[in-house]
Structures are given as structure tokens and as C-alpha cells.
Scaffold this active site. Structure first.
Site, PDB file in Angstrom:
ATOM      1  N   ASP A 110       1.068  -1.550   0.084  1.00  0.00           N
ATOM      2  CA  ASP A 110      -0.029   0.109   0.022  1.00  0.00           C
ATOM      3  C   ASP A 110       0.870   1.362  -0.167  1.00  0.00           C
ATOM      4  O   ASP A 110       0.403   2.444   0.535  1.00  0.00           O
ATOM      5  CB  ASP A 110      -0.908  -0.002   1.004  1.00  0.00           C
ATOM      6  N   ASP A 170      -7.269  -3.858  -5.176  1.00  0.00           N
ATOM      7  CA  ASP A 170      -6.964  -2.499  -4.541  1.00  0.00           C
ATOM      8  C   ASP A 170      -5.608  -2.085  -5.039  1.00  0.00           C
ATOM      9  O   ASP A 170      -5.505  -0.795  -5.123  1.00  0.00           O
ATOM     10  CB  ASP A 170      -6.783  -2.494  -3.209  1.00  0.00           C
TER      11      ASP A 170
HETATM   12  N1  GLY Z   1      -7.320  -1.433   0.482  1.00  0.00           N
HETATM   13  C1  GLY Z   1      -8.269  -1.866   1.563  1.00  0.00           C
HETATM   14  C2  GLY Z   1      -9.632  -1.328   1.286  1.00  0.00           C
HETATM   15  O1  GLY Z   1     -10.165  -1.047   0.681  1.00  0.00           O
HETATM   16  O2  GLY Z   1     -10.308  -1.729   2.464  1.00  0.00           O
END
Ligand code: GLY
Length: 397
Positions: A110, A170
Site C-alpha cells: 500500500d 485495490d
Molecule cells: N484497500 C483495502 C480496503 O479497501 O479496505
């Protein structure tokens, strides 16, 4: 486009309402600075109020991003608060530099969610050299998670564990950091990895009906695609609302950076699936399996994320298609403003109510928290969508 979804008799948010919404949001952010300059917001509120945390979660960049969006607005409107917001942004960028230099909780993918709205934004807006340095280090960190055999960036956990040998949808939002790093450094390695990951992700997470898998596993030895699985969605075959929304914005960004025309047609179809599964008030339930009449929580953050994706993609489309998506984005943001936005700081210190972070079901593998609360990306993308509707916004991604 065939099968175009049209929301008849729904209004778009007006210029006055956008102004009112941003004015309130900026006021709310400035009020929060007392607590949230040296600290960060927790990922989700508890009883509608965020608590302060150290810079340790994957989500802290969204709060800094809100500060930068508020700074842009305050500066343009000649508000006194601009100076305070800029200083708060700088303090937070310092913290992000410290975090990446000391490698504090950065062993995951992330880096884009963390470093694009905080440090790339600080560099783009005020020329922060610390922001630039931090974001390049974050890009270096992100590419350590690339598997050349499967050609993807692994999301979570140790790199040699079969149970972690997967990507998640994501991650499409983490890739702009890599394109930016290549542009800034002239080193194409970041760009090449992003390109490979997008191709692998798009080839596997999108199902035949253009719903999406949240996560997708690969064979550790051969790198061959193995199977899809949900983590935060209701069940394996369903479409987690936020995953689908990451797909909408992710495809827009994928097209922006690759200019691969195939990604435009995938964008249309992934978006169409999202829109077709919205309930009457246009704000999705946490999983697109659910609709009006189901006793399930909403995920308002998905509406904001999808609106940002449509507004980004509109820049690259013919006028008729662009107008279509701009209108729908305006309708989604109007629904958020009318029925979900915080309008009273006694009710919440966030911006948008009724989001869902992680809702445990009998069929998924996630823990249960942040259900029917504000969350920091919901607030950030709501503000980004308002900003995009207000002006030709130079994006942080
Ligand atoms: N990227 C994790 C979420 O959207 O909860």
C-alpha cells in the site's frame, strides 16, 4: 455504448452545493488539526469520531491528502487557514519520510495509498523535496514486492508463503506512484513493473460478467493463475462494492498511464456492473450482492471512489461518453451530499457517514471493524470528487 444505465430524475450536485460541501469539509479539517497534525486519523471512526493514531496503518495518507485538498481550496479562496494547512501538510510529510526511512509498517503493497496523496501531493503542490524523497523511497519499497515469475506485486505478508501469493484489485491505485517515480528519476524499472502488474491484474481479477475478484492467487512455482477468492467481500462469487469501485478508478488510471485502448472498454463494462447494482439512492451496500430491502450496511466510500474514477476517465473519452460519466458522478456525489455527508461537527469529526471497512460474513476471511462508520479514504475520495467537479484538478495519483 450499449446497455447504458441512466438514472432518470436524479439531480447532479450543483455548483453552489459543491461550494457548500467543500466549505464545510475544509472547516471540519481545520478544526481537526489541533489533534491531527502530529498524529493521524485512525482508518475508521468509532461512533462517528476518529481517534488519533501514530503513522502506522496503510490508511494514514488519506488524512494528509485531505489536508492538501483543503490547502488547495483555502489558497484559491484566499482563506487564512491556508497557511496552517500547509504547515500541517509539511509536518505530516516529515513523518512519512521518517516512516519510510525507518521502514515502519511498510512491508505490504500500500505504498501508493500512503505516499501519493501525502508526499507526491506535497511535492506537486509546494515542491516539497522531502515529499519527493519519501515517495521515491516508497516506490523502491513497493517494487521489492514484485514477483517476476507471476509478474505481479504481492499484496500482503511474507513473500515466500503460498497463502500470501496473490494480488488484490485495490493495488491498481498503488501503481501511479511507480509511474511518477519513473518520470521523476528517469529509471524505467518502476514503470515496467507497473505495466506488468496491470496486465496480470486485469487478465485475472475481472470475471466474464465484469464483476471482480477481490484477490487472485497464483502458482508459486510456475506463476500461472490459480484461483480468485474474496477477503472483504460477502462471498467468493460476489462483488465486494469497494473492490468493484477500485476497479472503476483503477481502470481509469491504468488507461491514463498505459493508453492501452483495451482498458477503456474494460472500464465501461466494470463501471456498468457497478452502476447496475446500485440501490435506489445510488450509494452501494458493502457488497453488490445486496440491494434495497436487505438489512446490510452501506459502503458510501465506494460511491466516492467510483465517482473519481468516472471523472478521471471522462478526460480521455469522446464528449458524449465523457458527459455521460460526468453526469453520473455528479448524481452520486449529490446522493452523498444529500443523505450521507456530515453537516454538523457535533455529529462526527469526519466527512461522510455509513462506510464499511471490513464486514465479517460466514463466507469471507476478514475481521469485523469499521462497519457503518466514517473511514479515512471515504472522506478523502469524497473531497477529491468534489474538487474534481469544481475544477480541472491536477491529480495526486
Ligand atoms: N484497500 C483495502 C480496503 O479497501 O479496505
Amino acid at each position: 455504448m450499449e446497455n447504458r444505465i441512466v438514472f432518470q430524475n436524479y439531480k447532479e450536485i450543483s455548483a453552489d452545493e459543491i461550494g457548500e460541501a467543500l466549505q464545510f469539509a475544509v472547516g471540519q479539517i481545520v478544526r481537526n488539526l489541533d489533534v491531527f497534525t502530529d498524529k493521524f486519523q485512525n482508518a475508521y471512526s468509532v461512533n462517528q469520531f476518529y481517534q488519533p493514531i501514530e503513522n502506522v496503518d496503510w490508511t494514514t495518507g488519506f488524512w494528509t491528502g485531505e489536508i492538501w485538498l483543503a490547502y488547495e481550496y483555502a489558497l484559491e479562496k484566499g482563506m487564512d487557514a491556508a497557511k496552517q494547512l500547509r504547515r500541517a501538510g509539511e509536518i505530516q510529510v516529515d513523518d512519512f519520510l521518517n516512516r519510510i526511512e525507518k521502514k515502519i509498517q511498510v512491508d505490504h503493497h500500500d505504498m501508493g495509498f500512503l505516499y501519493s496523496p501525502s508526499c507526491v501531493a506535497g511535492y506537486k503542490l509546494i515542491g516539497s523535496e522531502k515529499g519527493k524523497r519519501a515517495a521515491i523511497l516508497a516506490a523502491d519499497q513497493l517494487i521489492t514486492r514484485y514477483h517476476p515469475v507471476g509478474e505481479f506485486i504481492q499484496a500482503w505478508g511474507a513473500m515466500d508463503e503460498p497463502g500470501n501469493y496473490r494480488l488484490i484489485i485495490d493495488c491498481l491505485l498503488n501503481l501511479p506512484l511507480l509511474y511518477w517515480a519513473s518520470e521523476e528519476t528517469g529509471n524505467t524499472v518502476y514503470h515496467d513493473i507497473a505495466q506488468k502488474h496491470i496486465h496480470t491484474a486485469v487478465s485475472n481479477v475481472i470475471r466474464e460478467d465484469y464483476s471482480t475478484w477481490h484477490t487472485f492467487f497464483f502458482d508459486m512455482k510456475t506463476g500461472a493463475p490459480d484461483h480468485g477468492a474474496t477477503c472483504q467481500g460477502y462471498r467468493d462469487g460476489s462483488a465486494w462494492a469497494r473492490g468493484q469501485a477500485w476497479g472503476v478508478y483503477g481502470m481509469a488510471l491504468a488507461y491514463k498511464y498505459t493508453k492501452n485502448p483495451e482498458y477503456i472498454s474494460i472500464f465501461h463494462k466494470v463501471t456498468e456492473y457497478f452502476l447496475r447494482h446500485l440501490p435506489k439512492d445510488l450509494v452501494p451496500f458493502w457488497d453488490l450482492e445486496f440491494t434495497d430491502g436487505d438489512e446490510q450496511p452501506r459502503d458510501s466510500s465506494s460511491a466516492s471512489i467510483a465517482a473519481c474514477g468516472m471523472l478521471e476517465m471522462a478526460k480521455y473519452l469522446e464528449k458524449e461518453d465523457a458527459d455521460y460519466y460526468i453526469r453520473i458522478a455528479g448524481q452520486l456525489v449529490k446522493a452523498l451530499w444529500d443523505f450521507y455527508a456530515v453537516k454538523d461537527s457535533e455529529v462526527s469529526n469526519g466527512l461522510v457517514l455509513h462506510s464499511t471497512y471490513s464486514n465479517h460474513s460466514p463466507y469471507n476471511t476478514c475481521n469485523h471493524y469499521g462497519v457503518d462508520e466514517c473511514n479515512s479514504w471515504g472522506d478523502y475520495f469524497y473531497m477529491e470528487a468534489l474538487t474534481r467537479l469544481r475544477k480541472d484538478w491536477k491529480l495526486y495519483w
